[in-house]
Motif scaffolding. Sequence first.
Motif, PDB file in Angstrom:
ATOM      1  N   ASP A 129      29.988   1.434   9.864  1.00  0.00           N
ATOM      2  CA  ASP A 129      29.191   0.276  10.297  1.00  0.00           C
ATOM      3  C   ASP A 129      27.865   0.215   9.540  1.00  0.00           C
ATOM      4  OD1 ASP A 129      31.195  -0.104  12.059  1.00  0.00           O
ATOM      5  OD2 ASP A 129      30.053   0.482  13.863  1.00  0.00           O
TER       6      ASP A 129
ATOM      7  N   HIS B 245      38.682  -5.795  12.611  1.00  0.00           N
ATOM      8  CA  HIS B 245      37.535  -6.084  13.488  1.00  0.00           C
ATOM      9  C   HIS B 245      37.956  -6.984  14.623  1.00  0.00           C
ATOM     10  CE1 HIS B 245      34.332  -3.987  11.614  1.00  0.00           C
ATOM     11  NE2 HIS B 245      34.533  -4.543  10.391  1.00  0.00           N
TER      12      HIS B 245
ATOM     13  N   GLY C 141      39.984  -2.784  18.417  1.00  0.00           N
ATOM     14  CA  GLY C 141      40.332  -1.376  18.694  1.00  0.00           C
ATOM     15  C   GLY C 141      41.821  -1.096  18.552  1.00  0.00           C
TER      16      GLY C 141
ATOM     17  N   ARG D 234      40.124   0.402  14.157  1.00  0.00           N
ATOM     18  CA  ARG D 234      38.676   0.646  14.468  1.00  0.00           C
ATOM     19  C   ARG D 234      38.556   2.015  15.155  1.00  0.00           C
ATOM     20  NH1 ARG D 234      33.598  -0.427  13.710  1.00  0.00           N
ATOM     21  NH2 ARG D 234      32.360   0.340  15.469  1.00  0.00           N
TER      22      ARG D 234
ATOM     23  N   ASP E  43      35.891   3.998  17.026  1.00  0.00           N
ATOM     24  CA  ASP E  43      34.519   3.894  17.574  1.00  0.00           C
ATOM     25  C   ASP E  43      33.702   5.192  17.450  1.00  0.00           C
ATOM     26  OD1 ASP E  43      34.523   1.259  18.196  1.00  0.00           O
ATOM     27  OD2 ASP E  43      35.337   1.548  20.226  1.00  0.00           O
ATOM     28  N   LYS E  44      34.446   6.298  17.629  1.00  0.00           N
ATOM     29  CA  LYS E  44      33.707   7.595  17.662  1.00  0.00           C
ATOM     30  C   LYS E  44      32.908   7.886  16.395  1.00  0.00           C
ATOM     31  CE  LYS E  44      35.397  10.510  21.192  1.00  0.00           C
ATOM     32  NZ  LYS E  44      36.257  11.609  21.547  1.00  0.00           N
TER      33      LYS E  44
ATOM     34  N   SER F 278      32.087   5.213  14.408  1.00  0.00           N
ATOM     35  CA  SER F 278      31.490   3.907  14.087  1.00  0.00           C
ATOM     36  C   SER F 278      31.936   3.407  12.717  1.00  0.00           C
ATOM     37  CB  SER F 278      29.942   3.993  14.125  1.00  0.00           C
ATOM     38  OG  SER F 278      29.522   4.501  15.326  1.00  0.00           O
TER      39      SER F 278
END
Length: 604
Positions: free
Chosen positions: A41, A67, A71, A88, A90-91, A93
């Motif tokens: 990100d 995006h 997820g 994606r 998240d952990k 980013s």
Amino acid sequence: MTGVEFENVFDDLLDGDEELKAFYQVLREQVPQAFIQLHGDNGVVLPEVVDQPCSSEGVAQLLEKTHAAGGKPVAEQGQDGEWCYGLRVDKVSAVLLFSLPGRTGNLLAESHGRELLQGVIDYALLQQEQQLLQIENEQIYRQIGVLKQKHTALIEDNFRQYRLIQDKEKEYARTLESEIARQTAELRNTNARLEEASRLQSEFLANMSHELRTPMNAIIGFSDLLLELKLDKESREYAQTIKNAGMNLLVLINDILDLAKIEAGRIELDNSPFDLRETVDNVANLFRIPAREKKLTFVVEIAPELPALLYGDNNRLRQILINLVGNAMKFTAAGEVAITIGLQDLTSERAQVVFTVRDSGIGIPPERQQAIFDKFTQADGSTTRKYGGTGLGLAICHQLVQLMGGSISVKSVEGQGSSFYFTLPLKVARPETVVVARPEQGRDAENIPAEAQPARSALRVLLVEDNPVNQRLASIIIKKQGCELAVAGDGIEALVQLEKHVFDLVLMDVQMPNMDGLEATRRIRKIEASAGTRAQYACLRNRTKPLSIIGLTAHARKEDEQSCYGAGMNGFLTKPIIRARLEAVLVEEADGCAAQGRPPEPAG
Ligand code: ADP
């Protein structure tokens, strides 16, 4: 802290890209056959060297799709028929894009394919976390190491500072010690020099005292003897003038020596119990006849509550009073002279005694009232011409009063009279516990006790005196008393005389050549103490009491008095010899001998 700043120690812990790199690394190892790309990100793309999971247009498309999927994994088939995937994560980013070359078919279409993908990613995340933890641990260890280093450096630094300060303190203490030692040595030297100077001064005073009194002894003594002869009127007048002048000179010599002694700090005040009433009466008695002759009223008032006995220096107090009353008499032509003894304060322990000597004489001008207490100062220049005097009396009184812890002042109105006041703090003595000191008779030339009686029996006197003039004077006085007399010129001759003859009294000069009077007295006392030696001395062998030895000294100092007694003398007379005093001693001895029975002169 030296070198690296403290805040920088934690810089390594703050690197955000590490997580993404570690994650990429694990994935790379797990699926080495895959093309992998990570889009963080924060804009970072890994690997930096392009690892192409799909065509570049395909990447942009796939990223967009991923995006949008929120997820969920997405798959995209390229024109070459190869599948690319996006997910994606998240952990970390970031978005993961990958493809598996050689593999046909959509991995996500099969459920085990999706599970496999998820499993790989989870595992990679786990590994990445562990790696990061490890890195973090290493970093922490490193930081701890750094901190330890800094801490040690700090301690060492502190210790160095401490040693430095300690060394400086030691150095300072050493300097201080040597400075103190230097100053102490300097003070000691100065002190020794002062002591030596003071000793010399004292010695000079003693010698002056001796040298001046010895001729005075002859002048006063012989003019006195001359006056006993049958003389015509004119000769008598001359002899009387010589005697008066001699006595005045003696008073002056005493004053000058006294003042010199006081100023040299060489005066020792006595502190014995005495009867102040008796002292005042004694002084008053000296002036009653002159007052009557001048037709002055002479008054003595003593506060009835004055304690019977007080501690102090009776003779010095007497000297002050004689001075003040003498002045009052001298400067008063008519009216009265009064001595008043009052009390300012009285407890069972202490008395603050106020002495006042008042007269109705010429008075003192206000501007001179302070100056008259200075030495050699008189109220005005004509005083000496008219009344005589030297201006020393009040200076001596002032110094003596101060030494006794009191103060002296004057109130006077010109033409009406003067009042001299002095106060003394005196300790009260309890009569039952003390032996009373009597005023020293004959210290002053004018103070001669009542006519002495001639000696009752022929007293045998040995006169030990080196000065021929003094020898002759004393011999005449002694013989006039009907005594038998032998003369010795020094201590050695005296001992020879004692070996051969019996004497009732020895008059022993103190300062003599060969053997002085103190040494001779010590020897006599030693002989008396040993029965064997005593038997060889005719004078000493049969005595029941020690031989009477009276010192004759021109030194009138307290320490001379003490050394006379210390050597074993029974008493002492100061020179110039006051005839009446010597006669009184002879009479007393003769009486003592008559009462005891005297040892006889040895046969042959
Ligand atoms: P001296 O009497 O030998 O001159 P003092 O020190 O005793 O020396 O006195 C100093 C001077 O103080 C005297 O010369 C005199 O001028 C003045 N003085 C002292 N006592 C009296 C007094 N009772 N009345 C007037 N003047 C005095």
